[in-house]
Design a protein around this motif. Structure first.
Motif, short mmCIF file in Angstrom:
data_model
loop_
_atom_site.label_atom_id
_atom_site.label_comp_id
_atom_site.label_asym_id
_atom_site.label_seq_id
_atom_site.Cartn_x
_atom_site.Cartn_y
_atom_site.Cartn_z
N LYS A 16 0.81 -1.22 0.00
CA LYS A 16 0.00 0.00 0.00
C LYS A 16 0.84 1.27 0.00
CE LYS A 16 -4.10 -1.96 2.22
NZ LYS A 16 -4.96 -1.93 3.43
N ARG A 17 2.06 1.17 0.49
CA ARG A 17 2.89 2.39 0.51
C ARG A 17 3.45 2.72 -0.87
NH1 ARG A 17 7.91 0.37 4.36
NH2 ARG A 17 8.70 -1.30 3.04
N GLY A 18 3.21 1.83 -1.85
CA GLY A 18 3.57 2.12 -3.24
C GLY A 18 5.06 2.03 -3.50
N PHE A 19 5.49 2.67 -4.60
CA PHE A 19 6.88 2.63 -5.02
C PHE A 19 7.59 3.87 -4.50
CE2 PHE A 19 9.51 0.36 -8.33
CZ PHE A 19 10.70 0.94 -7.95
N GLY A 20 8.13 3.75 -3.29
CA GLY A 20 8.82 4.86 -2.66
C GLY A 20 10.25 4.49 -2.33
N PRO A 21 10.87 5.23 -1.40
CA PRO A 21 12.28 4.98 -1.04
C PRO A 21 12.53 3.56 -0.55
CG PRO A 21 11.53 7.08 -0.17
CD PRO A 21 10.32 6.40 -0.71
N TRP A 22 11.53 2.98 0.13
CA TRP A 22 11.61 1.57 0.54
C TRP A 22 10.42 0.85 -0.10
CZ3 TRP A 22 15.59 -0.54 3.26
CH2 TRP A 22 16.43 0.34 3.95
N ARG A 57 23.80 -8.56 12.03
CA ARG A 57 23.76 -8.43 13.48
C ARG A 57 22.39 -8.03 14.02
NH1 ARG A 57 29.84 -5.73 14.37
NH2 ARG A 57 30.94 -7.67 13.77
N VAL A 58 21.62 -7.31 13.23
CA VAL A 58 20.27 -6.91 13.64
C VAL A 58 19.26 -7.67 12.78
CG1 VAL A 58 18.67 -4.98 13.94
CG2 VAL A 58 21.12 -4.64 14.34
N MET A 59 19.00 -7.20 11.58
CA MET A 59 18.21 -7.91 10.58
C MET A 59 18.31 -7.10 9.29
SD MET A 59 14.19 -7.03 11.49
CE MET A 59 13.56 -8.01 10.12
N THR A 60 17.90 -7.69 8.18
CA THR A 60 17.91 -6.95 6.93
C THR A 60 16.97 -5.76 7.05
OG1 THR A 60 18.27 -9.00 5.70
CG2 THR A 60 17.52 -7.07 4.44
N PRO A 61 17.47 -4.53 6.86
CA PRO A 61 16.58 -3.37 7.00
C PRO A 61 15.43 -3.45 6.01
CG PRO A 61 18.71 -2.73 6.05
CD PRO A 61 18.84 -4.14 6.48
N CYS A 62 14.24 -3.05 6.46
CA CYS A 62 13.05 -3.14 5.62
C CYS A 62 12.28 -1.82 5.63
CB CYS A 62 12.16 -4.28 6.08
SG CYS A 62 11.84 -4.29 7.86
N GLY A 63 12.97 -0.75 5.92
CA GLY A 63 12.39 0.58 5.99
C GLY A 63 13.29 1.41 6.88
N SER A 64 12.75 2.44 7.50
CA SER A 64 13.54 3.24 8.42
C SER A 64 14.02 2.38 9.58
CB SER A 64 12.68 4.40 8.95
OG SER A 64 11.62 3.88 9.74
N THR A 69 12.30 -1.01 11.07
CA THR A 69 13.08 -2.22 11.26
C THR A 69 13.07 -2.66 12.72
OG1 THR A 69 14.50 -1.55 9.42
CG2 THR A 69 15.33 -3.30 10.86
N GLY A 70 13.13 -1.70 13.65
CA GLY A 70 13.07 -2.05 15.07
C GLY A 70 11.78 -2.74 15.43
N LEU A 71 10.68 -2.28 14.85
CA LEU A 71 9.39 -2.91 15.11
C LEU A 71 9.30 -4.27 14.44
CD1 LEU A 71 6.73 -2.04 16.58
CD2 LEU A 71 5.82 -1.53 14.31
N GLU A 72 9.79 -4.36 13.20
CA GLU A 72 9.77 -5.64 12.48
C GLU A 72 10.64 -6.68 13.17
OE1 GLU A 72 8.09 -6.74 9.73
OE2 GLU A 72 6.89 -4.92 9.91
N LEU A 73 11.69 -6.23 13.83
CA LEU A 73 12.55 -7.17 14.56
C LEU A 73 11.78 -7.84 15.69
CD1 LEU A 73 15.37 -8.41 15.03
CD2 LEU A 73 15.90 -6.41 16.47
N LYS A 116 21.45 2.15 17.58
CA LYS A 116 20.82 3.00 18.61
C LYS A 116 19.46 3.50 18.13
CE LYS A 116 25.14 4.87 20.54
NZ LYS A 116 25.93 6.12 20.70
N ALA A 117 19.40 3.94 16.87
CA ALA A 117 18.14 4.45 16.33
C ALA A 117 17.10 3.34 16.21
CB ALA A 117 18.39 5.09 14.97
N THR A 118 17.54 2.12 15.99
CA THR A 118 16.62 0.98 15.90
C THR A 118 15.92 0.75 17.24
OG1 THR A 118 18.04 -0.02 14.22
CG2 THR A 118 16.43 -1.46 15.28
N VAL A 119 16.66 0.93 18.32
CA VAL A 119 16.07 0.78 19.67
C VAL A 119 15.00 1.84 19.90
CG1 VAL A 119 16.54 0.93 22.13
CG2 VAL A 119 18.14 -0.28 20.65
N LYS A 120 15.40 3.10 19.79
CA LYS A 120 14.46 4.19 20.10
C LYS A 120 13.30 4.23 19.11
CE LYS A 120 17.39 7.38 22.69
NZ LYS A 120 17.89 8.76 22.83
N GLY A 121 13.61 4.05 17.83
CA GLY A 121 12.56 4.12 16.82
C GLY A 121 11.58 2.97 16.92
N GLY A 122 12.08 1.76 17.20
CA GLY A 122 11.19 0.62 17.34
C GLY A 122 10.22 0.79 18.48
#
Length: 557
Positions: free
Chosen positions: A91-97, A148-155, A159-163, A410-416
Motif C-alpha cells: 500500500k505504501r507504493g513505489f517509494g524509497p523503501w 547483526r540486527v536484521m535486513t533493514p526493511c524501511g527506516s 526495522t526495530g518494530l519488524e525485529l 541506537k536508532a533501531t532501539v528508540k525508533g522501534g
C-alpha cells in the motif's frame, strides 16, 4: 554489478526492473535465514544506486510532489512494467523503501525489498553519510547491520518494530491433525495476529476510543497515562557554582536496558476497581503518589537515607515535579514507590493477565549487535573505567563506516519503541479518519509506556544511590543523560570508584547497555552564562553538554 555483503560482486544481466526481481530470487538467491523457528526468511534487499536508477528507467531524485506523497505515481512506466509481469506493490507504493512481491504459495515467498538512497531512504540523522558511500562500502555497512540486527526493511524505526515480530511471530504451525495436516495457530509469547484496544487512559489524544470526549477537552493526569523520559533541570547551588566543571554522563542503550526482563502485557487489558497492587502484573494504575517524599528514602534492606528533596527530580513525572494527586502510572513506576519505602493504594487499574517477557529476545539481539560493533571499534566490555574512557575517545574515527552501524543500532532501539505508539501524520490525514497503525497488533502504547517508565526509574534509582553515598545531586537530566557539577572534567572526578569498583547500584562506566559513558564536559561558567543569556535559570544544560552549541531556545528547549 551487484555489490554484496562479504565483498562478493555479481554480474547482473537484467535490463528491466521485473527481470531484476526475477534474477534476485531465482539466480542470485539473496536473503537471510529466519530469526526464529516459526518466522519467515528475510527478503532480499536491493540498494539501487543512481546509475541503477537510470538503467531501469527510474528518476534519480523524486520531484517535490512525489517526495510529499512518498512515492512515484501509479502510472509511472516502471510501475506498469511490474504490473504486467504480475508483481505487486504494498500500500505504501513505489517509494524509497519499496516492497515488490507475489502472494505466497505454501511456504515459498516471492518478495524483494528495494532501498533507494537518493530518494532519502537512508536519512542522515540515523545513517550518517551512508547514502554517499560507494557501492562496496555501503554494502559492507548494510551487510553488518543485516547480519547483526536484521535486513533493514524501511527506516530504523520500522526495522526495530519488524525485529520484534521476526523474533516473536504471531503464528506457528500446529501439530499434525488426524489427516497429518498442520494448521496455523497462535504462537505463545507473541502479540498475536489481531490488534487490541488500549485502556482509555493509555490512548493518546485523538484516538477513536476518546471520540465522545467534549471538544477541546484536555485530559489531566487522572485521565491520561503520561510516562515519558526525563526533561528536568534546576538552578545550581552556591557550592556547585564554586566548582569548575559540568560533566555529563549518558546511559548506553538506556531504553533497550529498560526493556530487558520487563514483563509486558500480551493481550487486552481488564478493568479492576480498588485492586491490590501487584508489582509482577503489568498494567496501568490510578494511584496517588503525592505523599512520596524524597527527603527520606529506602536505599536497601532496612537501610534509609536522608536526602535534600529540593535538589532531586520526582521519579513519577517527566518534568520532575512532585505529583499533586491521583494519576495514572505503569507498574514499574508504582513498584518504585514501594521500593522507596512508601505504601501505595490504587483506586482502579487496567491490568493485563496475559503477559510475558516479550522484548527479551529483541533486547538481546540489539545488545549483541551493539557490543560486537563497539568491540570492532576498539571498545570492549572488559575494560577498566579509565581504559574505557580512553577507548571511547574518538572511537568513531577508527572506522567511520562501522560508526554508522552503531548509530543505526541506537536508532533501531528508540525508533522501534516509538513505533509502538505511532501517531498519524502527514498533510493528507484529518482528525476522525482511521489510523492505519491501529490495525497492527504491534500498536501497543502500553508496552512503550512501560519501557519508558522502567528506563526512567532505573536512572532515578542510580541518582538516589549516588546522592545517598556522595551527597552529590544532578543539575540536569535529559532522557538518559545526567549532568553533575565536579571539580574535574572527567566522570572519574565524581563517580565514587574504590579500587576500580563502582558504587553498588550506582553509575558504572562501561560499554554494556545500562552502564554509562562520558557525554561531554563544559565549564560551570558556560552553564551560568547560557542560562543568564536566555534568562532561563532552569534551562536544561544536559541538552547542550555534548558540544556547548546553544543557538536558540523555545520555552526552555
Amino acid at each position: 554489478m551487484a555489490y554484496c555483503a562479504g565483498g562478493l560482486i555479481l554480474d547482473v544481466p537484467a535490463k528491466s526492473l521485473p527481470t531484476l526481481v526475477d534474477w534476485t530470487l531465482k539466480e542470485a538467491k539473496l536473503g537471510q535465514p529466519r530469526l526464529s523457528g516459526p518466522g519467515k526468511d528475510g527478503d532480499p534487499l536491493l540498494v539501487l544506486t543512481e546509475a541503477a536508477l537510470e538503467r531501469y528507467g527510474l528518476p534519480v531524485t523524486l520531484a517535490d510532489d512525489e517526495r510529499l506523497a512518498g512515492r512515484i505515481p501509479e502510472g509511472h512506466k516502471v510501475v506498469k512494467q511490474l504490473v504486467r509481469a504480475e508483481w505487486k506493490l504494498t500500500k505504501r507504493g513505489f517509494g524509497p523503501w519499496a516492497r515488490i512481491y507475489r502472494p505466497a504459495t505454501g511456504s515459498e515467498r516471492a518478495c524483494v525489498q528495494l532501498c533507494i538512497p537518493s530518494w532519502n531512504a537512508l536519512g542522515a540523522r540515523h545513517w550518517g553519510h551512508a547514502a554517499q558511500l560507494p557501492p562496496a562500502e555501503l554494502a559492507r555497512v548494510l551487510g553488518v547491520y543485516a547480519s547483526r540486527v536484521m535486513t533493514p526493511c524501511g527506516s530504523t524505526a520500522v526495522t526495530g518494530l519488524e525485529l520484534m515480530t521476526a523474533l516473536h511471530p504471531p503464528t506457528r504451525a500446529s501439530e499434525p491433525d488426524a489427516d497429518g495436516k498442520r494448521h496455523s495457530e497462535h504462537n505463545p509469547g507473541s502479540l498475536g495476529r489481531d490488534p487490541v484496544d488500549p485502556a482509555p487512559c493509555e490512548a493518546p489524544d485523538g484516538h477513536p476510543l476518546l471520540q465522545d470526549l467534549p471538544r477541546f477537552h484536555v485530559r489531566g493526569s487522572a485521565e491520561k497515562l503520561f510516562e515519558e523520559a526525563y526533561d528536568w533541570a534546576r538552578p545550581m547551588t552556591d557550592a556547585e557554582c564554586m566548582q569548575r566543571h559540568l560533566v555529563g554522563i549518558d546511559v548506553n542503550l538506556a531504553f533497550a536496558a529498560g526493556a530487558n526482563g520487563l514483563i509486558v502485557g500480551l493481550g487486552a487489558p481488564t478493568h479492576v476497581t480498588a485492586p491490590e497492587f501487584d508489582a509482577k502484573l503489568p498494567g496501568s494504575w490510578l494511584v496517588d503518589l503525592s505523599h512520596v517524599a524524597l527527603s527520606r528514602v529506602k536505599v536497601g534492606k532496612d537501610k534509609w537515607a536522608d536526602l535534600d528533596a529540593s535538589l532531586l527530580p520526582s521519579p513519577f513525572t517527566p518534568k520532575g515535579d512532585r505529583p499533586e494527586g491521583p494519576a495514572w502510572y505503569t507498574t514499574p513506576t508504582v513498584a518504585y514507590a514501594q521500593e522507596l519505602g512508601y505504601d501505595v493504594t490504587p483506586v482502579e487499574a487496567w491490568l493485563r493477565y496475559d503477559n510475558g517477557r516479550y522484548l527479551d529476545g529483541w533486547y538481546q539481539r540489539l545488545r549483541d549487535a551493539y557490543l560486537a560493533t563497539m568491540a570492532d571499534l576498539g571498545v570492549h566490555a572488559d575494560l577498566s573505567p579509565a581504559d574505557f574512557l580512553t577507548a571511547m575517545d574518538g572511537y568513531k574515527d577508527r572506522d567511520p563506516e562501522l560508526a554508522i552501524v552503531v548509530s543505526a543500532i541506537k536508532a533501531t532501539v528508540k525508533g522501534g519503541l516509538g513505533k509502538l505508539r505511532e501517531r498519524p501524520r502527514g498533510e493528507g490525514w484529518k482528525p476522525g479518519e482511521p489510523w492505519r497503525a491501529l490495525s497492527r497488533p504491534t500498536w501497543r502504547p502500553d508496552i512503550r509506556a512501560a519501557v519508558i517508565s522502567r528506563t526512567r526509574i532505573n536512572l532515578h534509582r542510580k541518582i538516589i544511590k549516588h546522592a545517598a553515598f556522595t551527597g552529590q545531586y544532578p543539575v540536569a537530566v535529559l532522557s538518559d543523560c545526567v549532568v553533575y557539577a565536579a571539580d574535574g572534567p572527567s566522570p572519574l572526578d565524581f563517580l565514587p570508584y574504590r579500587d576500580g569498583k563502582p558504587l553498588p547500584g550506582g553509575f558504572k562506566l562501561g560499554v554494556n547497555p545500562g552502564l554509562v559513558k562520558h557525554e561531554g564536559t563544559q565549564s560551570v561558567l558556560w552553564g551560568e552564562e547560557v542560562r543568564e543569556r536566555f534568562n532561563a535559570p532552569e534551562l536544561n544544560l544536559a541538552r547542550y553538554i555534548k558540544d556547548a552549541t546553544v543557538t536558540d531556545i523555545d520555552n526552555g528547549e
